[in-house]
Design an enzyme around this catalytic site. Structure first.
Site, PDB file in Angstrom:
ATOM      1  N   LYS A 150      97.856   6.830   3.294  1.00 35.31           N
ATOM      2  CA  LYS A 150      96.591   6.896   4.264  1.00 35.31           C
ATOM      3  C   LYS A 150      96.785   8.113   5.279  1.00 35.31           C
ATOM      4  CE  LYS A 150      98.624   3.616   7.818  1.00 35.31           C
ATOM      5  NZ  LYS A 150      98.233   2.557   8.522  1.00 35.31           N
ATOM      6  N   ASP A 151      97.921   8.848   5.310  1.00 30.27           N
ATOM      7  CA  ASP A 151      98.164  10.038   6.192  1.00 30.27           C
ATOM      8  C   ASP A 151      97.569  11.357   5.419  1.00 30.27           C
ATOM      9  OD1 ASP A 151      99.134   8.377   8.451  1.00 30.27           O
ATOM     10  OD2 ASP A 151     101.273   8.859   7.704  1.00 30.27           O
ATOM     11  N   THR A 194      95.791  -0.163  19.617  1.00 28.36           N
ATOM     12  CA  THR A 194      95.780   0.574  18.488  1.00 28.36           C
ATOM     13  C   THR A 194      95.322   1.947  18.499  1.00 28.36           C
ATOM     14  OG1 THR A 194      94.722   0.387  16.174  1.00 28.36           O
ATOM     15  CG2 THR A 194      93.563  -0.413  18.075  1.00 28.36           C
ATOM     16  N   LEU A 197      90.835   4.149  15.030  1.00 36.68           N
ATOM     17  CA  LEU A 197      89.651   3.903  15.152  1.00 36.68           C
ATOM     18  C   LEU A 197      88.889   2.800  14.217  1.00 36.68           C
ATOM     19  CD1 LEU A 197      88.244   7.681  15.907  1.00 36.68           C
ATOM     20  CD2 LEU A 197      88.592   5.783  17.471  1.00 36.68           C
ATOM     21  N   ARG A 198      89.507   2.734  13.004  1.00 37.60           N
ATOM     22  CA  ARG A 198      89.005   1.864  11.973  1.00 37.60           C
ATOM     23  C   ARG A 198      89.273   0.534  12.448  1.00 37.60           C
ATOM     24  NH1 ARG A 198      91.887  -1.446   8.785  1.00 37.60           N
ATOM     25  NH2 ARG A 198      93.886  -0.249   9.476  1.00 37.60           N
ATOM     26  N   ARG A 199      90.206   0.086  13.103  1.00 35.36           N
ATOM     27  CA  ARG A 199      90.556  -1.053  13.830  1.00 35.36           C
ATOM     28  C   ARG A 199      89.775  -1.514  14.984  1.00 35.36           C
ATOM     29  NH1 ARG A 199      96.843   0.106  12.581  1.00 35.36           N
ATOM     30  NH2 ARG A 199      97.137  -0.871  10.545  1.00 35.36           N
ATOM     31  N   ARG A 217     100.286   4.663  20.437  1.00 34.53           N
ATOM     32  CA  ARG A 217     100.793   5.508  19.418  1.00 34.53           C
ATOM     33  C   ARG A 217     102.383   5.226  19.558  1.00 34.53           C
ATOM     34  NH1 ARG A 217      99.866  11.473  19.175  1.00 34.53           N
ATOM     35  NH2 ARG A 217     100.781  10.867  17.338  1.00 34.53           N
ATOM     36  N   VAL A 220     106.683   1.740  14.777  1.00 35.65           N
ATOM     37  CA  VAL A 220     106.719   0.557  14.522  1.00 35.65           C
ATOM     38  C   VAL A 220     107.584   0.078  15.666  1.00 35.65           C
ATOM     39  CG1 VAL A 220     107.182  -1.790  13.603  1.00 35.65           C
ATOM     40  CG2 VAL A 220     106.027  -0.037  12.276  1.00 35.65           C
ATOM     41  N   ARG A 223     105.953   0.521  19.267  1.00 36.22           N
ATOM     42  CA  ARG A 223     104.740  -0.224  19.437  1.00 36.22           C
ATOM     43  C   ARG A 223     104.993  -1.818  20.018  1.00 36.22           C
ATOM     44  NH1 ARG A 223     100.130   2.126  15.163  1.00 36.22           N
ATOM     45  NH2 ARG A 223     100.835   4.277  15.024  1.00 36.22           N
ATOM     46  N   CYS A 310      89.886  11.569  11.080  1.00 35.97           N
ATOM     47  CA  CYS A 310      90.508  10.733  12.226  1.00 35.97           C
ATOM     48  C   CYS A 310      89.484  10.223  13.245  1.00 35.97           C
ATOM     49  CB  CYS A 310      91.770  11.437  12.886  1.00 35.97           C
ATOM     50  SG  CYS A 310      91.379  12.946  13.676  1.00 35.97           S
TER      51      CYS A 310
END
Length: 360
Positions: A150-151, A194, A197-199, A217, A220, A223, A310
């Protein structure tokens, strides 16, 4: 936004009303708003577990000439877990790669890792987490590159190919909170962290009373630490990453795909090599999971056609559904015609299914 059709390979296409996110699934592309009817699959947690990287960082000073394969990767715990998964599969696939020192892991810091003070959309461009790794591959400093798909931008740099995807992990997003069981349970004004932008678009489409911290950002662990410190009330993370880090006990609930559409290629690991390196290509051919590769290719073609970046909240998911075959007929509503249409439709499906379909 109107109704669209897709390049997804399948027997049928369906459409839904357009929305801030786009969904692509086995033979269909639908535009749908995320009706975030969150279902809690896990009890909410009062504490969060933090772990350091469960994988050891390889000695960077190891002589490159001793390694048959040098794997380039980012240095986050998740990236290292994916690199070690790749290394383990390579070692299992070929006896010479199982020798001590045959595979070296090389950590490369990318632009996305260096600049954490700004939202991804503001530091712009594609390849924020891949550019430096691609350069090392092209320059011969590494032999293969392991990426979270996905990156990876929809274009592949010249002189490189991406012929291999490992079997895909769970594509869903996880909801994590210390005070609520689901998005629906968060009080108005609650802040969700988050960088996606999708979320963000899907959350605010369904819950406009909530707020989103866009520059949430870090890896894991970072965050989860921010969440534990009360910087935000909740966050969403890819379930695939939590599984690879053995940290699923932090999950409060799992969001169904129809409620939170995944990022294009979410949960998939991609492995690149130079386009003239036949030896590496042969190694990677032994690891490739073709079903994942085809699904990811479909999703990335979908994203490329929409010129996604992005700055665009686009989601897509393609999957193989080999148990469903569809056809349709139109004709007079009369006995003989109905019999003829039924027989003709049956013959078409038998032709599509091939011999022994019902014996599988």
């Amino acid at each position: 936004m109107g109704l669209l059709s897709s390049l997804c390979t399948s027997q049928s296409l369906t459409s839904r009303p357009s929305s801030p996110a786009i969904f692509c699934t086995s033979g269909s592309v639908s535009f749908t708003g995320s009706s975030l009817k969150t279902q809690a699959f896990f009890r909410k947690k009062q504490t969060l577990r933090f772990v350091k990287a469960s994988v050891a960082v390889e000695q960077q000073a190891q002589e490159a000439k001793l390694a048959l394969i040098r794997i380039g990767t980012r240095g986050s715990p998740l990236a290292l877990a994916q690199a070690h998964e790749t290394r383990d599969k390579l070692m299992a696939s070929n006896a010479e790669l199982a020798e001590d020192g045959a595979i070296q892991i090389v950590i490369i810091k990318t632009t996305g890792d260096k600049i954490l003070s700004q939202p991804l959309a503001d530091i712009g461009g594609k390849g924020l987490f891949t550019k430096e790794i691609d350069e090392a591959l092209i320059n011969g400093d590494i032999d293969i590159a392991v990426h979270s798909m996905k990156d990876v931008p929809t274009y592949i740099p010249e002189m490189t190919i991406l012929p291999c995807n490992l079997p895909r992990e769970d594509v869903r997003d996880a909801f994590i909170s210390m005070s609520a069981a689901s998005l629906a349970d968060l009080p108005a004004g609650s802040i969700i962290g988050t960088a996606s932008l999708r979320r963000k678009s899907q959350i605010l489409h369904r819950y406009p009373s909530l707020s989103v911290e866009e520059n949430f950002r870090g890896n894991v662990q970072t965050r989860l630490r921010k969440l534990n410190e009360g910087v935000v009330k909740a966050t969403l993370l890819a379930l695939a990453g939590l599984k690879r880090l053995n940290m699923t006990e932090n999950v409060t609930s799992i969001l169904p795909i129809n409620d939170m559409l995944p990022a294009v290629a979410q949960g998939a690991i991609g492995i690149a090599c130079r386009n003239n390196d036949e030896k590496m290509a042969n190694y990677l051919a032994l690891l490739n999971h073709e079903e994942t590769r085809l699904a990811v290719a479909c999703e990335r073609a979908f994203l490329e056609t929409l010129d996604g970046s992005c700055r665009t909240p686009i989601a897509g998911y393609a999957r193989r559904d080999e148990n469903v075959l569809k056809t349709s007929r139109k004709g007079p509503y009369a006995f003989d015609d109905m019999i003829a249409m039924g027989k003709d439709a049956g013959k078409e499906l038998l032709s599509q299914a091939g011999p022994g379909f019902f014996d599988r």
